[in-house]
Design an enzyme around this catalytic site. Structure first.
Site, PDB file in Angstrom:
ATOM      1  N   VAL A 239       8.333  -1.720  -0.889  1.00  0.00           N
ATOM      2  CA  VAL A 239       9.357  -1.888   0.518  1.00  0.00           C
ATOM      3  C   VAL A 239       8.380  -0.875   1.502  1.00  0.00           C
ATOM      4  O   VAL A 239       8.482  -1.081   2.788  1.00  0.00           O
ATOM      5  CB  VAL A 239      10.577  -1.215   0.457  1.00  0.00           C
ATOM      6  CG1 VAL A 239      10.677   0.280   0.313  1.00  0.00           C
ATOM      7  CG2 VAL A 239      11.515  -1.365   1.444  1.00  0.00           C
TER       8      VAL A 239
ATOM      9  N   PHE B  86      -8.989  -6.075   8.170  1.00  0.00           N
ATOM     10  CA  PHE B  86      -8.651  -5.183   7.212  1.00  0.00           C
ATOM     11  C   PHE B  86     -10.009  -4.657   6.543  1.00  0.00           C
ATOM     12  O   PHE B  86     -11.022  -5.460   6.668  1.00  0.00           O
ATOM     13  CB  PHE B  86      -7.739  -5.685   6.350  1.00  0.00           C
ATOM     14  CG  PHE B  86      -6.350  -4.804   6.197  1.00  0.00           C
ATOM     15  CD1 PHE B  86      -5.561  -4.751   7.295  1.00  0.00           C
ATOM     16  CD2 PHE B  86      -6.090  -3.960   5.175  1.00  0.00           C
ATOM     17  CE1 PHE B  86      -4.598  -4.175   7.070  1.00  0.00           C
ATOM     18  CE2 PHE B  86      -4.887  -3.231   4.972  1.00  0.00           C
ATOM     19  CZ  PHE B  86      -4.018  -3.229   6.039  1.00  0.00           C
TER      20      PHE B  86
ATOM     21  N   ARG C  15     -10.267  -1.987  -4.712  1.00  0.00           N
ATOM     22  CA  ARG C  15      -9.495  -2.965  -4.134  1.00  0.00           C
ATOM     23  C   ARG C  15      -9.593  -2.989  -2.522  1.00  0.00           C
ATOM     24  O   ARG C  15      -9.495  -2.049  -2.153  1.00  0.00           O
ATOM     25  CB  ARG C  15      -7.921  -2.773  -4.475  1.00  0.00           C
ATOM     26  CG  ARG C  15      -7.001  -3.583  -3.823  1.00  0.00           C
ATOM     27  CD  ARG C  15      -5.685  -3.406  -3.939  1.00  0.00           C
ATOM     28  NE  ARG C  15      -5.013  -2.104  -3.649  1.00  0.00           N
ATOM     29  CZ  ARG C  15      -4.204  -2.177  -2.351  1.00  0.00           C
ATOM     30  NH1 ARG C  15      -4.259  -3.087  -1.726  1.00  0.00           N
ATOM     31  NH2 ARG C  15      -3.744  -0.949  -2.025  1.00  0.00           N
TER      32      ARG C  15
ATOM     33  N   HIS D 129      -7.251   6.241  -0.484  1.00  0.00           N
ATOM     34  CA  HIS D 129      -7.004   5.691   0.962  1.00  0.00           C
ATOM     35  C   HIS D 129      -7.551   6.795   1.969  1.00  0.00           C
ATOM     36  O   HIS D 129      -7.095   7.956   1.926  1.00  0.00           O
ATOM     37  CB  HIS D 129      -5.483   5.460   1.291  1.00  0.00           C
ATOM     38  CG  HIS D 129      -5.401   4.453   2.794  1.00  0.00           C
ATOM     39  ND1 HIS D 129      -5.887   5.016   3.681  1.00  0.00           N
ATOM     40  CD2 HIS D 129      -4.984   3.190   2.379  1.00  0.00           C
ATOM     41  CE1 HIS D 129      -5.443   3.821   4.473  1.00  0.00           C
ATOM     42  NE2 HIS D 129      -5.045   2.964   3.960  1.00  0.00           N
TER      43      HIS D 129
ATOM     44  N   HIS E  62      -3.856   6.526  -3.529  1.00  0.00           N
ATOM     45  CA  HIS E  62      -3.108   5.418  -3.082  1.00  0.00           C
ATOM     46  C   HIS E  62      -2.878   4.607  -4.032  1.00  0.00           C
ATOM     47  O   HIS E  62      -1.561   3.919  -4.004  1.00  0.00           O
ATOM     48  CB  HIS E  62      -3.745   4.786  -1.861  1.00  0.00           C
ATOM     49  CG  HIS E  62      -3.024   3.558  -1.052  1.00  0.00           C
ATOM     50  ND1 HIS E  62      -2.044   4.054  -0.644  1.00  0.00           N
ATOM     51  CD2 HIS E  62      -3.549   2.487  -0.842  1.00  0.00           C
ATOM     52  CE1 HIS E  62      -1.691   2.843  -0.179  1.00  0.00           C
ATOM     53  NE2 HIS E  62      -2.484   1.833   0.030  1.00  0.00           N
ATOM     54  N   TYR E  63      -3.883   4.005  -4.825  1.00  0.00           N
ATOM     55  CA  TYR E  63      -3.554   2.917  -5.793  1.00  0.00           C
ATOM     56  C   TYR E  63      -4.293   2.900  -6.817  1.00  0.00           C
ATOM     57  O   TYR E  63      -5.371   3.574  -7.240  1.00  0.00           O
ATOM     58  CB  TYR E  63      -4.133   1.629  -4.909  1.00  0.00           C
ATOM     59  CG  TYR E  63      -3.825   0.317  -5.547  1.00  0.00           C
ATOM     60  CD1 TYR E  63      -2.631  -0.307  -5.326  1.00  0.00           C
ATOM     61  CD2 TYR E  63      -4.844   0.031  -6.327  1.00  0.00           C
ATOM     62  CE1 TYR E  63      -2.398  -1.499  -6.180  1.00  0.00           C
ATOM     63  CE2 TYR E  63      -4.724  -1.543  -6.827  1.00  0.00           C
ATOM     64  CZ  TYR E  63      -3.810  -2.051  -6.587  1.00  0.00           C
ATOM     65  OH  TYR E  63      -3.491  -3.124  -7.185  1.00  0.00           O
TER      66      TYR E  63
ATOM     67  N   GLN F  24      -7.883   4.622  -6.483  1.00  0.00           N
ATOM     68  CA  GLN F  24      -8.197   4.421  -5.038  1.00  0.00           C
ATOM     69  C   GLN F  24      -7.681   5.704  -4.258  1.00  0.00           C
ATOM     70  O   GLN F  24      -6.576   5.849  -4.184  1.00  0.00           O
ATOM     71  CB  GLN F  24      -7.820   3.071  -4.620  1.00  0.00           C
ATOM     72  CG  GLN F  24      -7.920   2.754  -3.132  1.00  0.00           C
ATOM     73  CD  GLN F  24      -7.853   1.458  -2.672  1.00  0.00           C
ATOM     74  OE1 GLN F  24      -6.862   1.182  -2.406  1.00  0.00           O
ATOM     75  NE2 GLN F  24      -8.854   1.030  -2.704  1.00  0.00           N
TER      76      GLN F  24
ATOM     77  N   LEU G 105       1.235   7.782   4.429  1.00  0.00           N
ATOM     78  CA  LEU G 105       0.151   6.732   4.796  1.00  0.00           C
ATOM     79  C   LEU G 105       0.030   6.337   6.060  1.00  0.00           C
ATOM     80  O   LEU G 105       1.142   6.142   6.719  1.00  0.00           O
ATOM     81  CB  LEU G 105       0.298   5.515   3.667  1.00  0.00           C
ATOM     82  CG  LEU G 105      -0.996   4.377   4.107  1.00  0.00           C
ATOM     83  CD1 LEU G 105      -2.082   4.812   3.580  1.00  0.00           C
ATOM     84  CD2 LEU G 105      -0.344   3.116   3.730  1.00  0.00           C
TER      85      LEU G 105
ATOM     86  N   SER H 267      -3.330  -6.677  -2.240  1.00  0.00           N
ATOM     87  CA  SER H 267      -2.504  -6.012  -3.613  1.00  0.00           C
ATOM     88  C   SER H 267      -1.061  -6.921  -3.222  1.00  0.00           C
ATOM     89  O   SER H 267      -0.469  -7.413  -4.263  1.00  0.00           O
ATOM     90  CB  SER H 267      -1.916  -4.590  -3.314  1.00  0.00           C
ATOM     91  OG  SER H 267      -1.192  -4.432  -4.383  1.00  0.00           O
TER      92      SER H 267
ATOM     93  N   ARG I 294     -12.332   1.130   1.486  1.00  0.00           N
ATOM     94  CA  ARG I 294     -11.759   2.271   1.212  1.00  0.00           C
ATOM     95  C   ARG I 294     -12.559   3.398   0.364  1.00  0.00           C
ATOM     96  O   ARG I 294     -12.689   4.631   0.799  1.00  0.00           O
ATOM     97  CB  ARG I 294     -10.503   2.276   0.617  1.00  0.00           C
ATOM     98  CG  ARG I 294      -9.469   1.355   1.624  1.00  0.00           C
ATOM     99  CD  ARG I 294      -8.302   1.390   0.887  1.00  0.00           C
ATOM    100  NE  ARG I 294      -7.450   0.591   1.837  1.00  0.00           N
ATOM    101  CZ  ARG I 294      -6.170  -0.020   1.678  1.00  0.00           C
ATOM    102  NH1 ARG I 294      -5.557   0.210   0.345  1.00  0.00           N
ATOM    103  NH2 ARG I 294      -5.500  -0.502   2.498  1.00  0.00           N
TER     104      ARG I 294
ATOM    105  N   GLY J 258      11.219  -3.993 -13.705  1.00  0.00           N
ATOM    106  CA  GLY J 258      10.794  -3.515 -12.402  1.00  0.00           C
ATOM    107  C   GLY J 258      11.343  -4.812 -11.412  1.00  0.00           C
ATOM    108  O   GLY J 258      11.132  -5.970 -11.886  1.00  0.00           O
ATOM    109  N   GLY J 259      11.868  -4.153 -10.045  1.00  0.00           N
ATOM    110  CA  GLY J 259      12.415  -4.991  -9.274  1.00  0.00           C
ATOM    111  C   GLY J 259      11.704  -4.889  -7.827  1.00  0.00           C
ATOM    112  O   GLY J 259      12.087  -5.020  -6.933  1.00  0.00           O
TER     113      GLY J 259
ATOM    114  N   GLY K 165      -0.400  -5.046   5.420  1.00  0.00           N
ATOM    115  CA  GLY K 165      -0.247  -6.605   5.288  1.00  0.00           C
ATOM    116  C   GLY K 165      -0.765  -7.044   4.112  1.00  0.00           C
ATOM    117  O   GLY K 165      -1.099  -6.561   3.337  1.00  0.00           O
TER     118      GLY K 165
ATOM    119  N   GLU L  92      -4.231   1.080   7.078  1.00  0.00           N
ATOM    120  CA  GLU L  92      -5.382   0.727   7.547  1.00  0.00           C
ATOM    121  C   GLU L  92      -5.336  -0.089   8.937  1.00  0.00           C
ATOM    122  O   GLU L  92      -6.096  -0.381   9.597  1.00  0.00           O
ATOM    123  CB  GLU L  92      -6.105  -0.132   6.568  1.00  0.00           C
ATOM    124  CG  GLU L  92      -7.644  -0.363   6.383  1.00  0.00           C
ATOM    125  CD  GLU L  92      -8.011  -0.945   5.289  1.00  0.00           C
ATOM    126  OE1 GLU L  92      -7.895  -0.161   4.299  1.00  0.00           O
ATOM    127  OE2 GLU L  92      -8.440  -1.871   5.057  1.00  0.00           O
TER     128      GLU L  92
END
Ligand SMILES: Cc1cc2nc3c(=O)[nH]c(=O)nc-3n(C[C@H](O)[C@H](O)[C@H](O)COP(=O)(O)OP(=O)(O)OC[C@H]3O[C@@H](n4cnc5c(N)ncnc54)[C@H](O)[C@@H]3O)c2cc1C
Length: 589
Positions: free
Chosen positions: A48, A118, A395, A234, A360-361, A232, A244, A400, A292, A13-14, A53, A247
Site C-alpha cells: 500500500v 525511473f 533491483r 534507496h 529499502h528492499y 538495496q 521514503l 517490483s 540505486r 500474505g495479503g 510506479g 524516485e
C-alpha cells in the site's frame, strides 16, 4: 488437540503478490477452495505504501529488449535471463489487466497511459497512479479478490511455521490473534507471499510488519534463501524516520546537491549535470536517474570527503525539486510534498528536502524457479519474500510492483495445478506437528516466566550490528564481527525471552517475539552470504574486494539452514543471450 481447518490452496500474505496469486488460482480452477492468511488486514500490507510506479513496456518507442537489457545491467548480470525475458513479456498484459479491474493509471493528455522515467531505465516506462501507485494497485487487487467466493480470508492470523510431511508442504500452523488460539490449516499447496525483511536494519523505509517471517519459515523448513547478501539502499529517505521520498521525485526532474551546492553525481561516473531547465532533462540512465546502488554509494563517498550536511539526525544531502514549480509538484508528486512537510519539516515548493540512503528492499529471498515453485514440493513463493532471480544484485525501481503481478499470477496458477493433482494428506502426522508447535509457543513464551532477555534489546542490537557489518560498504572484519554478534544474539534469544504479557488476545508482545526469531535467522543468512562473496557486485560492495569477479562469483548464493548457522552453496546464473559486460551509466545510454 489443535483445531484443524482445510483448504486446497493456502496463501500466506495479503499484499500485492498474495492477492494476485489468489485471483490467478481462482481463475485457473474455479472449483478450487483458497485460503488467504494475513497477519494484518490485507489493505495494511506494505504494498500500500509504494509510491513511484510499476514498469512495463507500453509505448511504441520502447521495446521488450530494452526492458530486458536495463534489468540485466541493473542486476549487475546476476539476474537469470530466462526469468527476465518471461517477466518483460508478461508485464504489459498484467498491467492492462489490472487497469481493467479498476486501477486508475495516470494518463497523458491524449488519453494514453502516462509513463515516467525511473532510475536505471533507459526510457520512460514506469506506469503510475500519481505517487500513490501501490495504494491504488492494492485496492484494485483487493476489491477484485472479493468477487471470488472461493477465496476465504483469515485476517489477523499469524503463521508461525510450515507443516511438512513426507517431503511435501501440506499446510501451516497459525495463531488467530483475536483469540490467541493455535490452529492447523491443512492445504494441498502453500504459497508464501510475506514480503521483505528490511526491519533487520535500523534505518529503513519498511513498515514495522516487514520482518521476513515467510523467508524464515521456508528456510527453517529446508528451502534455501538465495542471494541474501544483496540488500538495496534507496538513496532518498528522510533522516530520522527513514520515510521514503520516491524516485519519482527525481524522475520528474528533482536533483541531488551536496553541501557545496554541486550536483555531485557527476563526480561518480554517473554522467554530466545538465541545466535543470535543459530540454533534454531528465537525462535518462544518468545522474539522478542512475541505479540505486550507485547513487547510495556516491553518497557514502561524498560523506567521506566531508561534502554532506550534518545535524542532530546525522548526515544528509539535498533533494531539490523547487524548479519544477508548485503546479507540477501538486500534479505529479503531491505525496512527496505531503511527506516532506509532515515528516521532513520543509515545503519542497520553497526549500530542498533533506535525504540520505536508507534500507529499502531485499533482492534475495526464498529460492524459487521460474514457475514460483520451491524445491519443497507443494511450496511456492512470490513477491519480495521470493527470489525468482529477476533482480540479481540490484533491483531497478518500479520492477517490483510488476514482479508481484507476473510471478504472483504464475504462483497461483501453478499451485492450483499441483493442488488438483495431490489431494491426499498425511493427516495424523500433521496433527502431531501442529500440537508440538502449540506446545512450543506455550512453553517458550506464554507460560515461560523465567526468561531474562528483552525483545527490544535484542532487536536493537541485531539492527545495529547489521547496519555496521552489512551496510553500503562492507569488509571481512566488520562482517565477521556481525556474524559473531548474531550468533551471540541467537544464543541469548534461546536462553529465554521475558514477556510481560502472558494473555492470549492480541498479544503483540508474543508476535514481536516470533518475528524476532525469524529476523535472527534471516539476518544470519544475509551476513554469512555477504561474508562468503569475495567480490563487489551491485549492492554488495566490499572495500577489500573492490572488483566484480565473474570467474568465481557469477553465481547465486544459496544459504541452507543448519543448527550451526547457514551453509553457503552456489548455483550458476542463467545467461540466455547477454554475457556480462562492464556496467556503464551516463555515457551514450
Ligand atoms: C515505502 C515503499 C515504497 C515502494 N515503492 C515502490 C514503487 O514505487 N515501485 C516498486 O516497484 N516497488 C516499490 N516498493 C517495493 C514494493 O512495494 C514491495 O517489494 C512489494 O509491495 C512487496 O509486496 P508483497 O506482496 O511481496 O509483500 P507485502 O505487501 O509486504 O505483503 C506481505 C503480506 O504478508 C503478510 N504476512 C507477513 N508475515 C506473516 C505471517 N507471519 N503470518 C501471516 N501473514 C504474514 C502480511 O500481513 C502482508 O499481508 C516500495 C517499497 C516501500 C517499502
Amino acid at each position: 488437540m489443535v483445531d484443524t481447518l482445510e483448504h486446497d490452496i493456502l496463501i500466506v500474505g495479503g499484499g500485492g503478490a498474495g492477492l494476485r496469486a489468489a485471483i490467478a488460482a481462482a481463475e485457473e480452477s474455479p472449483d478450487i477452495d483458497i485460503a488467504m492468511v494475513s497477519k494484518v488486514y490485507p489493505m495494511r500490507s506494505h504494498t500500500v505504501s509504494a509510491e513511484g510506479g510499476a514498469a512495463a513496456v507500453i509505448k511504441s518507442n520502447d521495446s521488450l529488449e530494452d526492458h530486458f537489457r536495463d534489468t540485466i545491467s541493473g542486476s549487475d548480470w546476476l539476474a537469470d535471463q530466462d526469468v527476465v525475458e518471461a517477466f518483460v513479456r508478461e508485464a504489459p498484459d498484467e498491467m492492462v489487466q489490472i487497469e481493467r479491474w479498476g486501477c486508475p493509471w495516470s494518463r497523458e493528455s491524449d488519453g494514453s497511459v502516462a509513463v515516467r522515467p525511473f532510475g536505471g531505465m533507459s526510457i520512460e516506462r514506469t506506469w503510475f497512479a500519481a505517487d500513490k501507485t501501490g495504494f491504488h494497485m492494492l485496492h484494485t487487487l483487493f476489491q477484485t479478490s472479493l468477487k471470488y467466493t472461493a477465496i476465504k480470508r483469515y485476517d489477523e492470523w499469524f503463521v508461525t511455521r510450515l507443516l511438512v510431511e513426507n517431503g511435501r508442504c501440506q499446510g501451516v500452523v497459525a495463531i488467530e490473534l483475536l483469540s490467541g488460539q493455535v490452529r492447523a490449516i491443512r492445504a494441498r499447496a502453500v504459497i508464501v507471499c510475506t514480503g521483505g525483511g528490511g526491519r533487520i536494519f535500523q534505518f529503513t523505509t519498511n513498515a514495522a510488519i516487514k520482518t521476513g517471517d515467510g523467508m524464515g519459515m521456508a528456510y527453517m523448513a529446508g528451502v534455501p534463501l538465495k542471494d541474501m547478501e544483496f540488500v538495496q539502499y534507496h538513496p532518498t529517505g528522510l533522516p530520522g524516520t527513514g520515510i521514503l521520498i520516491t524516485e519519482a521525485a527525481r524522475g520528474e526532474g528533482g536533483v541531488l546537491l551536496n553541501n557545496k551546492g554541486e550536483r555531485y553525481l557527476q563526480a561518480h561516473d554517473l554522467g554530466e549535470a545538465l541545466d535543470v531547465n535543459d530540454e533534454r532533462h531528465p537525462q535518462l540512465r544518468a545522474m539522478e536517474l542512475g541505479p540505486r546502488d550507485r547513487l547510495s554509494q556516491a553518497f557514502m563517498k561524498e560523506e567521506q570527503k566531508g561534502n554532506v550536511f550534518r545535524d542532530s539526525e546525522g548526515s544528509y544531502v539535498h533533494l531539490d525539486v523547487q524548479h519544477l514549480g508548485e503546479k507540477k509538484i501538486e500534479a505529479k508528486i503531491p505525496f512527496v510534498r505531503e511527506l516532506a512537510k509532515n515528516y521532513g519539516g520543509v515545503d519542497p515548493v520553497y526549500e530542498p528536502i533533506k535525504v540520505r540512503p536508507v534500507v529499502h528492499y531485499m533482492m534475495g529471498g526464498i529460492d524459487t524457479d521460474i514457475d514460483a515453485a520451491t524445491k519443497l514440493p507443494g511450496l511456492y513463493a512470490a513477491g519480495e519474500c521470493a527470489c525468482v532471480s529477476l533482480n540479481g544484485a540490484n533491483r531497478l525501481g518500479s520492477n517490483s510492483l510488476t514482479e508481484l503481478l507476473v510471478f504472483g499470477a504464475r504462483a497461483g496458477r501453478n499451485a492450483s495445478i499441483w493442488a488438483r493433482e495431490h489431494p491426499e494428506f498425511d493427516s495424523a502426522a500433521l496433527e502431531q506437528q501442529a500440537s508440538a508447535e502449540q506446545e512450543r509457543i506455550a512453553d517458550q513464551y506464554i507460560n515461560n516466566h523465567d526468561g531474562k532477555e528483552r525483545i527490544a534489546t535484542l532487536r536493537t542490537e541485531l539492527q545495529e550490528t547489521m547496519e555496521q557489518g552489512c551496510g553500503i560498504y562492507r569488509d571481512e572484519v566488520s562482517m565477521k564481527a556481525t556474524t559473531e554478534k548474531l550468533a551471540e544474539i541467537k544464543a541469548r534469544f534461546r536462553s529465554g525471552i521475558q514477556l510481560d504479557d502472558h494473555s492470549l488476545s492480541f498479544n503483540t508482545e508474543l508476535t514481536s517475539a516470533l518475528e524476532l526469531e525469524f529476523m535472527i535467522e534471516i539476518a544470519e543468512a544475509v551476513a554469512h552470504s555477504a561474508l562468503e562473496r569475495k567480490e563487489s557486485r551491485g549492492s554488495h560492495q566490499r572495500t577489500d574486494y573492490v572488483e566484480r569477479d565473474d570467474e568465481a562469483y557469477l553465481k547465486h548464493s544459496l544459504a541452507v539452514h543448519s543448527e550451526g548457522g547457514p551453509q553457503i552453496n552456489y548455483r550458476d546464473v542463467a545467461i540466455t543471450k547477454w554475457p556480462p559486460e562492464a556496467r556503464v551509466y551516463g555515457r551514450d545510454h
